[in-house]
Design an enzyme around this catalytic site. Sequence first.
Site, PDB file in Angstrom:
ATOM      1  N   ASP A 113      22.852  30.301  29.607  1.00  0.00           N
ATOM      2  CA  ASP A 113      24.259  30.270  29.203  1.00  0.00           C
ATOM      3  C   ASP A 113      24.347  30.566  27.710  1.00  0.00           C
ATOM      4  OD1 ASP A 113      25.479  29.601  31.616  1.00  0.00           O
ATOM      5  OD2 ASP A 113      25.382  27.451  31.261  1.00  0.00           O
ATOM      6  N   ARG A 162      25.686  38.429  32.198  1.00  0.00           N
ATOM      7  CA  ARG A 162      26.981  37.890  32.657  1.00  0.00           C
ATOM      8  C   ARG A 162      27.954  38.090  31.498  1.00  0.00           C
ATOM      9  NH1 ARG A 162      26.980  31.791  32.613  1.00  0.00           N
ATOM     10  NH2 ARG A 162      26.069  31.857  34.692  1.00  0.00           N
TER      11      ARG A 162
HETATM   12  P1  FDA Z   1      41.656  33.576  30.642  1.00  0.00           P
HETATM   13  O1  FDA Z   1      41.325  32.366  29.844  1.00  0.00           O
HETATM   14  O2  FDA Z   1      42.460  34.649  29.999  1.00  0.00           O
HETATM   15  O3  FDA Z   1      42.330  33.131  31.971  1.00  0.00           O
HETATM   16  C1  FDA Z   1      42.854  34.048  32.903  1.00  0.00           C
HETATM   17  C2  FDA Z   1      43.543  33.265  34.001  1.00  0.00           C
HETATM   18  O4  FDA Z   1      42.562  32.543  34.729  1.00  0.00           O
HETATM   19  C3  FDA Z   1      44.497  32.184  33.501  1.00  0.00           C
HETATM   20  O5  FDA Z   1      45.783  32.689  33.316  1.00  0.00           O
HETATM   21  C4  FDA Z   1      44.452  31.170  34.619  1.00  0.00           C
HETATM   22  O6  FDA Z   1      45.244  31.593  35.683  1.00  0.00           O
HETATM   23  C5  FDA Z   1      43.025  31.245  35.071  1.00  0.00           C
HETATM   24  N1  FDA Z   1      42.169  30.251  34.385  1.00  0.00           N
HETATM   25  C6  FDA Z   1      41.289  30.458  33.385  1.00  0.00           C
HETATM   26  N2  FDA Z   1      40.662  29.316  33.038  1.00  0.00           N
HETATM   27  C7  FDA Z   1      41.178  28.365  33.841  1.00  0.00           C
HETATM   28  C8  FDA Z   1      40.951  26.986  33.975  1.00  0.00           C
HETATM   29  N3  FDA Z   1      40.068  26.332  33.223  1.00  0.00           N
HETATM   30  N4  FDA Z   1      41.664  26.327  34.915  1.00  0.00           N
HETATM   31  C9  FDA Z   1      42.554  26.962  35.703  1.00  0.00           C
HETATM   32  N5  FDA Z   1      42.806  28.270  35.609  1.00  0.00           N
HETATM   33  C10 FDA Z   1      42.148  28.967  34.695  1.00  0.00           C
HETATM   34  N6  FDA Z   1      31.766  30.739  28.338  1.00  0.00           N
HETATM   35  C11 FDA Z   1      30.831  30.718  27.358  1.00  0.00           C
HETATM   36  O7  FDA Z   1      31.182  30.668  26.179  1.00  0.00           O
HETATM   37  N7  FDA Z   1      29.488  30.753  27.684  1.00  0.00           N
HETATM   38  C12 FDA Z   1      29.062  30.849  28.967  1.00  0.00           C
HETATM   39  O8  FDA Z   1      27.850  30.865  29.211  1.00  0.00           O
HETATM   40  C13 FDA Z   1      30.042  30.894  29.998  1.00  0.00           C
HETATM   41  N8  FDA Z   1      29.695  30.969  31.312  1.00  0.00           N
HETATM   42  C14 FDA Z   1      30.669  31.182  32.268  1.00  0.00           C
HETATM   43  C15 FDA Z   1      30.312  31.428  33.596  1.00  0.00           C
HETATM   44  C16 FDA Z   1      31.272  31.749  34.519  1.00  0.00           C
HETATM   45  C17 FDA Z   1      30.861  32.034  35.940  1.00  0.00           C
HETATM   46  C18 FDA Z   1      32.654  31.815  34.136  1.00  0.00           C
HETATM   47  C19 FDA Z   1      33.712  32.207  35.111  1.00  0.00           C
HETATM   48  C20 FDA Z   1      33.010  31.524  32.855  1.00  0.00           C
HETATM   49  C21 FDA Z   1      32.038  31.196  31.907  1.00  0.00           C
HETATM   50  N9  FDA Z   1      32.394  30.885  30.606  1.00  0.00           N
HETATM   51  C22 FDA Z   1      31.408  30.830  29.648  1.00  0.00           C
HETATM   52  C23 FDA Z   1      33.806  30.560  30.265  1.00  0.00           C
HETATM   53  C24 FDA Z   1      34.552  31.772  29.769  1.00  0.00           C
HETATM   54  O9  FDA Z   1      34.080  32.156  28.513  1.00  0.00           O
HETATM   55  C25 FDA Z   1      36.057  31.484  29.661  1.00  0.00           C
HETATM   56  O10 FDA Z   1      36.260  30.464  28.738  1.00  0.00           O
HETATM   57  C26 FDA Z   1      36.727  31.109  30.970  1.00  0.00           C
HETATM   58  O11 FDA Z   1      36.211  31.835  32.038  1.00  0.00           O
HETATM   59  C27 FDA Z   1      38.244  31.381  30.908  1.00  0.00           C
HETATM   60  O12 FDA Z   1      38.462  32.730  30.649  1.00  0.00           O
HETATM   61  P2  FDA Z   1      38.969  33.810  31.737  1.00  0.00           P
HETATM   62  O13 FDA Z   1      38.062  34.986  31.635  1.00  0.00           O
HETATM   63  O14 FDA Z   1      39.052  33.206  33.053  1.00  0.00           O
HETATM   64  O15 FDA Z   1      40.338  34.329  31.183  1.00  0.00           O
END
Ligand code: FDA
Length: 313
Positions: free
Chosen positions: A130, A181
């Site tokens: 990660d 990732r």
């Molecule tokens: P964004 O934050 O723009 O959200 C898009 C939409 O997704 C929102 O409008 C909402 O609908 C939904 N959504 C997002 N987060 C939500 C929540 N918590 N609850 C409910 N709905 C939500 N980060 C990092 O710094 N190091 C890492 O190693 C990882 N590893 C990782 C693995 C995996 C499999 C995922 C999916 C994510 C990570 N992350 C991570 C976290 C990542 O950086 C990020 O903070 C979150 O995924 C939220 O960003 P989105 O890309 O979803 O977009």
Amino acid sequence: MLRKTLLWLSRQPRIWRFAGTNRLARSVASRFVAGQSPESAVAAAVALKAKGITTSLDVLGESVSEAAAADAAAAEYRTVLDRMAAADVEVNVSVKPTQMGLDLDPALCERNLQCIIDRARALKGFVRLDMESSAYTQRTLDLFERLRPEADGGVGVVIQAALRRSTEDVEHLISRSARVRLCKGAYLEPAAVAYPEKADVDAHYQRLMERLLVSGNYPGIATHDERLIRHAQRFAESNGIGRERFEFQMLYGVRRDLQDQLRSAGWRVRVYVPFGTQWYPYLMRRLAERPANIAFILGSVIREGISRRSIPS
Ligand code: FDA
């Protein structure tokens, strides 16, 4: 402002200790955390497998301050790998370098990670490092290079679109056939290293995603952002990139509707399944991503009854 406050709270160890014993906080966490034991996490993986969704298990914990805690976390990872194999789910874990002792002693961290990677390799599994805050980016990438001397598909790393440096990092990792990732980045970062505006992070994500889809080695498109997911689908289809060449990744408990929908439509989906007692900073980062979760989860906790939804000890 609320996002900043929640991310600040995620780094306060005194509050971690309080939250760990607080029943309401534990109830809230149960939405995003698959229980406290390897058994409960493996059970979650088995249930997701039944729906055709693969998983990566994460033993919650970070920034350990004692070598014994790092060794114990590494031992727990080895147990989890064995349990996944025994339950016949794909052997795949995600590990934070600071949980393995990176802040204490880089050699200790590397030894612990190596033991996990060796066990995973013996089980034909996969270990993802990660990515934590930008203070660790270079050290994590260096660790990744050392732990994966050959073009080894059994170890992968994470790139955060929020960081300005990620364009170069992605090009380097593509040249090394590394398994990446791609996520947006969950940490509060200074503008000197990260894009302060969400629109810029999203645009950077899209560019990096396209590069990885075209030239990457089985990238993990880790986002719940439906616009980016739809863009990835269209981009893959119009560029002849088969669905077997990448996977979508999402977090346990987040957009379960979208996870199921993508899987039913024939796309590969992996869910990141965290478990364990050290859930507080993880939970705060999830709440910071979508502060509306606070009201939503509190409402459902009250409706469903605190005792029923509390994480089992
Ligand atoms: P964004 O934050 O723009 O959200 C898009 C939409 O997704 C929102 O409008 C909402 O609908 C939904 N959504 C997002 N987060 C939500 C929540 N918590 N609850 C409910 N709905 C939500 N980060 C990092 O710094 N190091 C890492 O190693 C990882 N590893 C990782 C693995 C995996 C499999 C995922 C999916 C994510 C990570 N992350 C991570 C976290 C990542 O950086 C990020 O903070 C979150 O995924 C939220 O960003 P989105 O890309 O979803 O977009």
